[in-house]
Design a protein around this motif. Structure first.
Motif, PDB file in Angstrom:
ATOM      1  N   GLY A  55       1.006  -1.233   0.059  1.00  0.00           N
ATOM      2  CA  GLY A  55      -0.100   0.018  -0.037  1.00  0.00           C
ATOM      3  C   GLY A  55       0.981   1.143   0.083  1.00  0.00           C
ATOM      4  N   LEU A  56       1.593   1.607  -1.207  1.00  0.00           N
ATOM      5  CA  LEU A  56       2.462   2.584  -1.274  1.00  0.00           C
ATOM      6  C   LEU A  56       1.886   3.975  -0.616  1.00  0.00           C
ATOM      7  CD1 LEU A  56       5.081   3.740  -2.127  1.00  0.00           C
ATOM      8  CD2 LEU A  56       4.287   4.065  -4.555  1.00  0.00           C
ATOM      9  N   ARG A  57       0.462   4.139  -1.218  1.00  0.00           N
ATOM     10  CA  ARG A  57      -0.196   5.674  -1.009  1.00  0.00           C
ATOM     11  C   ARG A  57      -0.354   5.578   0.461  1.00  0.00           C
ATOM     12  NH1 ARG A  57      -5.812   5.770  -0.431  1.00  0.00           N
ATOM     13  NH2 ARG A  57      -6.847   3.683  -0.439  1.00  0.00           N
ATOM     14  N   TYR A  58      -0.553   4.553   1.400  1.00  0.00           N
ATOM     15  CA  TYR A  58      -0.614   4.519   2.749  1.00  0.00           C
ATOM     16  C   TYR A  58       0.466   5.213   3.737  1.00  0.00           C
ATOM     17  CZ  TYR A  58      -4.258   1.057   1.573  1.00  0.00           C
ATOM     18  OH  TYR A  58      -5.201   0.495   0.883  1.00  0.00           O
ATOM     19  N   LEU A  59       1.498   5.221   3.042  1.00  0.00           N
ATOM     20  CA  LEU A  59       2.646   6.088   3.451  1.00  0.00           C
ATOM     21  C   LEU A  59       2.314   7.549   3.670  1.00  0.00           C
ATOM     22  CD1 LEU A  59       5.877   4.648   1.622  1.00  0.00           C
ATOM     23  CD2 LEU A  59       5.089   4.039   4.183  1.00  0.00           C
ATOM     24  N   GLU A  60       1.664   8.102   2.759  1.00  0.00           N
ATOM     25  CA  GLU A  60       1.135   9.629   2.797  1.00  0.00           C
ATOM     26  C   GLU A  60       0.370   9.710   4.064  1.00  0.00           C
ATOM     27  OE1 GLU A  60       1.107  11.966  -1.004  1.00  0.00           O
ATOM     28  OE2 GLU A  60      -0.486  10.314  -1.200  1.00  0.00           O
ATOM     29  N   TYR A  61      -0.470   8.752   4.519  1.00  0.00           N
ATOM     30  CA  TYR A  61      -1.295   8.797   5.824  1.00  0.00           C
ATOM     31  C   TYR A  61      -0.579   8.468   6.976  1.00  0.00           C
ATOM     32  CZ  TYR A  61      -4.783   9.547   2.460  1.00  0.00           C
ATOM     33  OH  TYR A  61      -5.931   9.848   1.437  1.00  0.00           O
ATOM     34  N   LYS A  62       0.714   8.019   6.859  1.00  0.00           N
ATOM     35  CA  LYS A  62       1.692   7.714   8.132  1.00  0.00           C
ATOM     36  C   LYS A  62       1.467   6.390   8.576  1.00  0.00           C
ATOM     37  CE  LYS A  62       2.745  12.493   9.285  1.00  0.00           C
ATOM     38  NZ  LYS A  62       2.083  13.182   8.091  1.00  0.00           N
ATOM     39  N   GLU A  63       0.775   5.597   7.707  1.00  0.00           N
ATOM     40  CA  GLU A  63       0.349   4.282   8.436  1.00  0.00           C
ATOM     41  C   GLU A  63       1.696   3.235   7.966  1.00  0.00           C
ATOM     42  OE1 GLU A  63      -3.017   2.620   9.017  1.00  0.00           O
ATOM     43  OE2 GLU A  63      -4.307   3.881   7.925  1.00  0.00           O
ATOM     44  N   PHE A  64       2.757   3.500   8.782  1.00  0.00           N
ATOM     45  CA  PHE A  64       3.995   2.850   8.525  1.00  0.00           C
ATOM     46  C   PHE A  64       3.896   1.658   9.045  1.00  0.00           C
ATOM     47  CE2 PHE A  64       5.346   7.454   9.181  1.00  0.00           C
ATOM     48  CZ  PHE A  64       5.746   7.538   7.676  1.00  0.00           C
ATOM     49  N   GLY A  65       3.385   1.468  10.223  1.00  0.00           N
ATOM     50  CA  GLY A  65       3.209  -0.051  10.820  1.00  0.00           C
ATOM     51  C   GLY A  65       2.362  -1.107   9.949  1.00  0.00           C
ATOM     52  N   LEU A  66       1.223  -0.387   9.341  1.00  0.00           N
ATOM     53  CA  LEU A  66       0.414  -1.282   8.391  1.00  0.00           C
ATOM     54  C   LEU A  66       1.113  -1.611   7.211  1.00  0.00           C
ATOM     55  CD1 LEU A  66      -2.503  -2.539   7.277  1.00  0.00           C
ATOM     56  CD2 LEU A  66      -2.740  -0.115   6.494  1.00  0.00           C
ATOM     57  N   VAL A  67       2.041  -0.658   6.508  1.00  0.00           N
ATOM     58  CA  VAL A  67       2.596  -0.742   5.478  1.00  0.00           C
ATOM     59  C   VAL A  67       3.774  -1.829   5.778  1.00  0.00           C
ATOM     60  CG1 VAL A  67       4.269   0.282   3.811  1.00  0.00           C
ATOM     61  CG2 VAL A  67       2.098   1.357   4.540  1.00  0.00           C
ATOM     62  N   ARG A  68       4.378  -1.897   6.780  1.00  0.00           N
ATOM     63  CA  ARG A  68       5.494  -2.844   7.101  1.00  0.00           C
ATOM     64  C   ARG A  68       4.867  -4.196   7.403  1.00  0.00           C
ATOM     65  NH1 ARG A  68       8.343  -4.921  11.480  1.00  0.00           N
ATOM     66  NH2 ARG A  68      10.502  -5.002  10.989  1.00  0.00           N
ATOM     67  N   LYS A  69       3.714  -4.184   8.028  1.00  0.00           N
ATOM     68  CA  LYS A  69       3.185  -5.545   8.038  1.00  0.00           C
ATOM     69  C   LYS A  69       2.815  -6.193   6.856  1.00  0.00           C
ATOM     70  CE  LYS A  69      -0.564  -5.433  10.627  1.00  0.00           C
ATOM     71  NZ  LYS A  69      -1.407  -5.064  11.683  1.00  0.00           N
ATOM     72  N   ALA A  70       2.238  -5.261   6.035  1.00  0.00           N
ATOM     73  CA  ALA A  70       1.857  -5.868   4.729  1.00  0.00           C
ATOM     74  C   ALA A  70       3.114  -6.289   3.701  1.00  0.00           C
ATOM     75  CB  ALA A  70       0.960  -4.732   3.824  1.00  0.00           C
TER      76      ALA A  70
END
Length: 515
Positions: A55-70
């Motif tokens: 989820g590259l675009r989720y980085l803009e929402y600072k969802e680093f934990g979710l992106v890393r998990k995915a």
């Protein structure tokens, strides 16, 4: 109540989360029953953009934990089922008026390094004037970026999880709805769930379970407040995502990720050899999730989004097929737009009165295995089981392919069954992996696969889908177990329907004959 109708766990919902939880729990040695009111993956889980991605675009929402998990899950999943999942390169054309190049480079650097990569290459910049991906694009686009994610046949992923669960002892009941459930006392004085289930023919029966997992997706709240008569701390926000499919818009094998002026992104993905998949939208939804469908505004929005980038323009008349799904996103304070709602999940365990109830809120297909593992840990503790997590290194049915290398496997299968037409051998390899041999059985020619129900669909495959993968109607076969519906000749729907109805009628007649 017979012993056969008692279980450790009743799972409600046959989407990806329910099937994943059933698989995880069954592999821990728990007795599991999964009920699904329709077909497996018949709603949200077959209506995704078909991506295994961080989820590259989720980085803009600072969802680093979710992106890393995915991102951590990408390669785990790619190794588990390389026949239905594979790496895919994405091209992001650079539009200076939307996001500066330095910001994109930072985002891609994080995307490359938030989790370990072994199968997927990293990102890089490209000159669109020299790259094949630049050919279909408007001339003003001169630079871009390429990065990696993965593709998945989402509906088959659900079926394979359910199949693995069954092979580990779970009972899978499709077209079976939870009507009501309440906590009661067992003969030994322990709390348990007494549940009433209703079959497609309207008949009901009762089961008992030590725990319930509510993985009903868009219906999670309805199940809680209705059948279970319970409240919850969390809730879901229903968001409609629609996709369109057109004839193929480009010749190379890369996908595109396009930035829109409204800050949303749109994918254009090679699909089923002859088509391009375009999506998705994010629209608030408040109606029946079973009746979701694309509307004219969404179709125009997707066409206009593509037309900003491609030389060849498309219109609604170019749309070959559409599909829509309702995403049950975790409701959070402060998320104003549908695009800003988190794709993370929460697991809520209610065991204050004994007989645990676990409810699933939110989630995305990429993190389903991790979600199921966490659910399994919570349920195992609540039920006093000491069995631990096990799914991370285990392939799904058909995925036990040497070194997760699909192409050598497909070539070997085609050589071993040289009498199969090459396109059919490739399709069997992709859809069924090593289980293709079970479908083919002892056949040594096309004639031995049985009658050809429709072009490319032989009796042997239809029987396999019916007997092994819970297919009961033509839609199950043509649109969920496969996407043959995009390719088949006129009359195929009727031919498959007639073949299935004939078999079920014969089966019922045999059952009715006294012995």
């Amino acid at each position: 109540m017979t012993q056969e109708n008692r279980y450790d766990l009743l799972v409600v919902g046959g989407g990806i989360n329910g099937a994943g939880i059933a698989r995880d729990a069954a592999g821990r040695g728990l007795s599991v029953l999964l009920c699904e009111q329709d077909d497996l993956a018949s709603h949200t889980s077959s209506a995704s953009t078909k991506l295994i991605h961080g989820g590259l675009r989720y980085l803009e929402y600072k969802e680093f934990g979710l992106v890393r998990k995915a991102l951590q899950e990408r390669e785990t999943l790619l190794r588990a089922a390389p026949h239905i999942m594979w790496p895919l390169r994405f091209v992001m054309p650079h539009m200076p008026n939307l996001r500066p190049a330095w910001l994109i480079r930072i985002g891609l650097f994080l995307y490359d390094h938030l989790a370990k990569r072994e199968l997927l290459p990293g990102s890089r910049g490209i000159d669109m004037r020299r790259h094949a991906a630049g050919v279909p694009l408007i001339d003003s686009i001169r630079r871009g970026f390429v990065y990696s994610d993965g593709w998945v046949d989402d509906a088959r992923l659900v079926v394979l999880n359910a199949l693995d669960a069954q092979e580990r002892g779970a009972r899978i009941l499709t077209r079976t709805k939870l009507v009501a459930a309440q906590r009661v006392k067992s003969a030994g004085g322990e709390a348990e769930w007494q549940a009433t289930l209703r079959r497609a023919d309207g008949s009901t029966f009762e089961v008992r379970a030590r725990a319930v997992a509510n993985a009903a997706g868009p219906w999670v709240g309805d199940v809680l407040h209705g059948a279970l008569g319970r409240g919850a701390q969390h809730s879901v926000r229903l968001v409609k995502g629609s996709h369109i499919v057109t004839k193929r818009l480009f010749e190379h094998d890369h996908a595109y990720i396009f930035q829109n002026p409204d800050k949303r992104i749109i994918f254009a993905i090679p699909y089923e050899h002859d088509f391009t998949l375009i999506g998705t939208t994010d629209v608030e939804y408040r109606n029946d999730p079973a009746k979701v469908a694309i509307d004219g505004d969404e179709t125009r929005y997707l066409c206009e989004s593509i037309n900003r980038y491609f030389k060849r323009k498309i219109s609604p008349s170019d749309v070959h097929w559409t599909y829509s799904g309702v995403r049950p996103l975790l409701e959070e304070e402060g998320a104003k737009s549908a695009s800003a709602v988190t794709r993370d999940y929460r697991l809520e365990l209610d065991d204050t009165n004994g007989a645990p109830l676990l409810s699933v809120f939110g989630g995305k297909i990429t993190t389903f295995r991790k979600l199921a593992e966490e659910a399994g840990d919570m349920l195992a503790r609540a039920l006093g089981s000491t069995s631990g997590a096990w799914t991370a290194g285990k392939p799904l049915p058909g995925g036990d392919i040497a070194n997760a290398r699909f192409e050598p496997f497909a070539q070997s299968l085609a050589k071993r069954f040289a009498w199969l037409p090459a396109p059919l051998a490739q399709r069997y390899a992709r859809a069924y992996g090593t289980r293709a041999e079970r479908l083919i059985g002892a056949a040594k020619s096309l004639d031995e696969l049985g009658p050809q129900i429709a072009p490319g669909i032989f009796d042997a495959e239809l029987r396999y889908l019916r007997d092994t993968e819970w297919a009961t109607c033509a839609e199950d076969v043509l649109w969920r177990r496969s996407k043959l519906g995009l390719h088949v000749a006129p009359g195929t729907l009727e031919a498959v329907t007639a073949a299935l109805e004939s078999w079920f009628a014969t089966s019922q007649a045999r059952t009715a004959v006294p012995h």
